[in-house]
Motif scaffolding. Structure first.
Motif, PDB file in Angstrom:
ATOM      1  N   TRP A 112      -4.580   0.739 -30.973  1.00 47.00           N
ATOM      2  CA  TRP A 112      -5.504   0.995 -32.073  1.00 47.00           C
ATOM      3  C   TRP A 112      -6.265  -0.303 -32.218  1.00 47.00           C
ATOM      4  CZ3 TRP A 112      -7.575   5.004 -34.119  1.00 47.00           C
ATOM      5  CH2 TRP A 112      -8.341   4.869 -35.269  1.00 47.00           C
ATOM      6  N   THR A 113      -7.437  -0.349 -31.656  1.00 43.76           N
ATOM      7  CA  THR A 113      -8.260  -1.531 -31.472  1.00 43.76           C
ATOM      8  C   THR A 113      -7.657  -2.396 -30.366  1.00 43.76           C
ATOM      9  OG1 THR A 113      -8.866  -1.458 -33.804  1.00 43.76           O
ATOM     10  CG2 THR A 113      -9.447  -3.432 -32.601  1.00 43.76           C
ATOM     11  N   ILE A 114      -6.452  -2.946 -30.566  1.00 45.84           N
ATOM     12  CA  ILE A 114      -5.753  -3.712 -29.530  1.00 45.84           C
ATOM     13  C   ILE A 114      -4.389  -3.073 -29.339  1.00 45.84           C
ATOM     14  CG2 ILE A 114      -4.745  -5.949 -28.945  1.00 45.84           C
ATOM     15  CD1 ILE A 114      -6.910  -7.248 -30.616  1.00 45.84           C
ATOM     16  N   GLY A 115      -3.933  -3.024 -28.088  1.00 44.89           N
ATOM     17  CA  GLY A 115      -2.643  -2.396 -27.851  1.00 44.89           C
ATOM     18  C   GLY A 115      -1.960  -2.915 -26.612  1.00 44.89           C
ATOM     19  N   GLY A 116      -0.868  -2.278 -26.266  1.00 47.22           N
ATOM     20  CA  GLY A 116      -0.095  -2.653 -25.092  1.00 47.22           C
ATOM     21  C   GLY A 116       0.699  -1.480 -24.588  1.00 47.22           C
ATOM     22  N   GLY A 117       1.370  -1.685 -23.480  1.00 46.23           N
ATOM     23  CA  GLY A 117       2.169  -0.612 -22.914  1.00 46.23           C
ATOM     24  C   GLY A 117       3.001  -1.106 -21.761  1.00 46.23           C
ATOM     25  N   THR A 118       3.675  -0.192 -21.121  1.00 46.86           N
ATOM     26  CA  THR A 118       4.495  -0.537 -19.972  1.00 46.86           C
ATOM     27  C   THR A 118       4.462   0.573 -18.935  1.00 46.86           C
ATOM     28  OG1 THR A 118       6.657  -1.348 -19.288  1.00 46.86           O
ATOM     29  CG2 THR A 118       6.653   0.372 -20.936  1.00 46.86           C
ATOM     30  N   ASN A 119       4.551   0.180 -17.683  1.00 45.82           N
ATOM     31  CA  ASN A 119       4.635   1.100 -16.552  1.00 45.82           C
ATOM     32  C   ASN A 119       5.713   0.554 -15.620  1.00 45.82           C
ATOM     33  OD1 ASN A 119       1.980   2.744 -16.841  1.00 45.82           O
ATOM     34  ND2 ASN A 119       1.346   0.626 -17.042  1.00 45.82           N
ATOM     35  N   ILE A 120       6.643   1.360 -15.229  1.00 45.18           N
ATOM     36  CA  ILE A 120       7.644   0.965 -14.248  1.00 45.18           C
ATOM     37  C   ILE A 120       7.533   1.959 -13.103  1.00 45.18           C
ATOM     38  CG2 ILE A 120      10.095   0.620 -13.796  1.00 45.18           C
ATOM     39  CD1 ILE A 120      10.357   0.009 -16.819  1.00 45.18           C
ATOM     40  N   LEU A 121       7.149   1.452 -11.922  1.00 40.54           N
ATOM     41  CA  LEU A 121       6.826   2.320 -10.797  1.00 40.54           C
ATOM     42  C   LEU A 121       7.613   1.933  -9.553  1.00 40.54           C
ATOM     43  CD1 LEU A 121       2.969   2.128 -11.332  1.00 40.54           C
ATOM     44  CD2 LEU A 121       4.474   3.954 -12.101  1.00 40.54           C
ATOM     45  N   LEU A 122       7.999   2.921  -8.758  1.00 42.77           N
ATOM     46  CA  LEU A 122       8.701   2.704  -7.495  1.00 42.77           C
ATOM     47  C   LEU A 122       7.925   3.371  -6.375  1.00 42.77           C
ATOM     48  CD1 LEU A 122      12.317   3.541  -8.694  1.00 42.77           C
ATOM     49  CD2 LEU A 122      11.344   1.279  -8.351  1.00 42.77           C
ATOM     50  N   ALA A 157       0.845  -1.194   0.000  1.00 39.03           N
ATOM     51  CA  ALA A 157       0.000   0.000   0.000  1.00 39.03           C
ATOM     52  C   ALA A 157       0.878   1.242   0.000  1.00 39.03           C
ATOM     53  CB  ALA A 157      -0.910  -0.011   1.224  1.00 39.03           C
ATOM     54  N   GLY A 158       0.375   2.321  -0.602  1.00 39.31           N
ATOM     55  CA  GLY A 158       1.116   3.575  -0.625  1.00 39.31           C
ATOM     56  C   GLY A 158       1.124   4.200  -1.997  1.00 39.31           C
ATOM     57  N   SER A 159       2.048   5.113  -2.197  1.00 38.24           N
ATOM     58  CA  SER A 159       2.156   5.846  -3.458  1.00 38.24           C
ATOM     59  C   SER A 159       3.359   5.371  -4.256  1.00 38.24           C
ATOM     60  CB  SER A 159       2.300   7.345  -3.187  1.00 38.24           C
ATOM     61  OG  SER A 159       1.139   7.836  -2.579  1.00 38.24           O
ATOM     62  N   TYR A 160       3.170   5.322  -5.568  1.00 36.11           N
ATOM     63  CA  TYR A 160       4.220   4.929  -6.500  1.00 36.11           C
ATOM     64  C   TYR A 160       4.324   5.997  -7.577  1.00 36.11           C
ATOM     65  CZ  TYR A 160       3.778   0.233  -4.544  1.00 36.11           C
ATOM     66  OH  TYR A 160       3.753  -0.839  -3.702  1.00 36.11           O
ATOM     67  N   VAL A 161       5.493   6.144  -8.143  1.00 37.80           N
ATOM     68  CA  VAL A 161       5.681   7.066  -9.260  1.00 37.80           C
ATOM     69  C   VAL A 161       6.667   6.437 -10.239  1.00 37.80           C
ATOM     70  CG1 VAL A 161       7.578   8.399  -8.227  1.00 37.80           C
ATOM     71  CG2 VAL A 161       6.027   9.505  -9.850  1.00 37.80           C
ATOM     72  N   GLY A 162       6.506   6.750 -11.508  1.00 36.42           N
ATOM     73  CA  GLY A 162       7.399   6.200 -12.524  1.00 36.42           C
ATOM     74  C   GLY A 162       7.005   6.660 -13.904  1.00 36.42           C
ATOM     75  N   VAL A 163       7.453   5.921 -14.902  1.00 33.46           N
ATOM     76  CA  VAL A 163       7.168   6.263 -16.292  1.00 33.46           C
ATOM     77  C   VAL A 163       6.125   5.309 -16.862  1.00 33.46           C
ATOM     78  CG1 VAL A 163       9.409   7.312 -16.748  1.00 33.46           C
ATOM     79  CG2 VAL A 163       9.102   4.877 -17.122  1.00 33.46           C
ATOM     80  N   SER A 164       5.373   5.807 -17.819  1.00 38.69           N
ATOM     81  CA  SER A 164       4.296   5.032 -18.422  1.00 38.69           C
ATOM     82  C   SER A 164       4.229   5.349 -19.908  1.00 38.69           C
ATOM     83  CB  SER A 164       2.975   5.394 -17.742  1.00 38.69           C
ATOM     84  OG  SER A 164       1.907   4.733 -18.350  1.00 38.69           O
ATOM     85  N   VAL A 165       4.132   4.303 -20.722  1.00 41.98           N
ATOM     86  CA  VAL A 165       4.003   4.463 -22.174  1.00 41.98           C
ATOM     87  C   VAL A 165       3.048   3.395 -22.670  1.00 41.98           C
ATOM     88  CG1 VAL A 165       5.213   4.363 -24.384  1.00 41.98           C
ATOM     89  CG2 VAL A 165       6.381   5.280 -22.384  1.00 41.98           C
ATOM     90  N   ASP A 166       2.049   3.781 -23.474  1.00 44.24           N
ATOM     91  CA  ASP A 166       1.227   2.776 -24.129  1.00 44.24           C
ATOM     92  C   ASP A 166       0.590   3.323 -25.392  1.00 44.24           C
ATOM     93  OD1 ASP A 166      -0.654   3.161 -21.282  1.00 44.24           O
ATOM     94  OD2 ASP A 166      -1.507   3.804 -23.172  1.00 44.24           O
ATOM     95  N   ALA A 167       0.182   2.388 -26.231  1.00 43.18           N
ATOM     96  CA  ALA A 167      -0.463   2.741 -27.489  1.00 43.18           C
ATOM     97  C   ALA A 167      -1.451   1.643 -27.849  1.00 43.18           C
ATOM     98  CB  ALA A 167       0.572   2.884 -28.601  1.00 43.18           C
TER      99      ALA A 167
END
Length: 168
Positions: free
Chosen positions: A122-132, A110-120
């Protein structure tokens, strides 16, 4: 001769002005081990060009036993600040949870996380999030998979995740 003496004197004074802590090596980084998976059902969203906000329900699953045992549940929100244009249907995010040891208390996640996020998508897609983050900033979340991400969206920026432990 005077110019070189003045230059050496200025260098010595500048070196003496550097705090002693700046000259000591940094503390070693504690290695992290995977302690489980955080699987979240995420609500649909519409990007607001400069960001978005999505609510989610999450389960922390112990991956050391088969079948995976749900150890704790969380309510959360994930906010993205940056480019976020489009709309997404409800989807599932899965993160590998890395901690200083294999056993993690539910309150540690539990708590707060921060990091980078990228996704795309078009109908179906994917992405990534890396959080600390986490309760004592000792937990790392690394995206393992994005399932069912359906919509039209392009997004990149800083992600902010907040998890609140739910009572059993």
């Amino acid at each position: 001769m005077r110019a070189s003496f003045a230059a050496v004197s200025a260098f010595v004074l500048a070196l003496a002005a550097v705090p002693a802590t700046a000259q000591t090596p940094p503390a070693p980084i504690t290695p992290k081990v995977q302690s489980g998976m955080l699987v979240c059902k995420v609500a649909p969203s519409i990007g607001f060009i400069l960001g978005s906000l999505r609510e989610m329900g999450c389960e922390f699953r112990d991956t050391s036993v088969q079948p995976y045992m749900v150890k704790s549940r969380y309510k959360g929100t994930i906010a993205r600040f940056g480019i976020d244009i489009g709309a997404l249907a409800a989807d599932t995010l899965a993160w590998a949870v890395f901690a200083p040891s294999a056993t993690v208390a539910p309150s540690d996640i539990a708590g707060s996380y921060v990091g980078v996020s990228v996704d795309a998508a078009w109908t179906i897609g994917g992405g990534t999030n890396i959080l600390l983050g986490g309760s004592s900033n000792q937990i790392a979340l690394q995206t393992v998979s994005v399932e069912g991400m359906v919509g039209a969206d392009i997004a990149a920026g800083v992600a902010d995740l907040t998890l609140v432990l739910l009572p059993n």
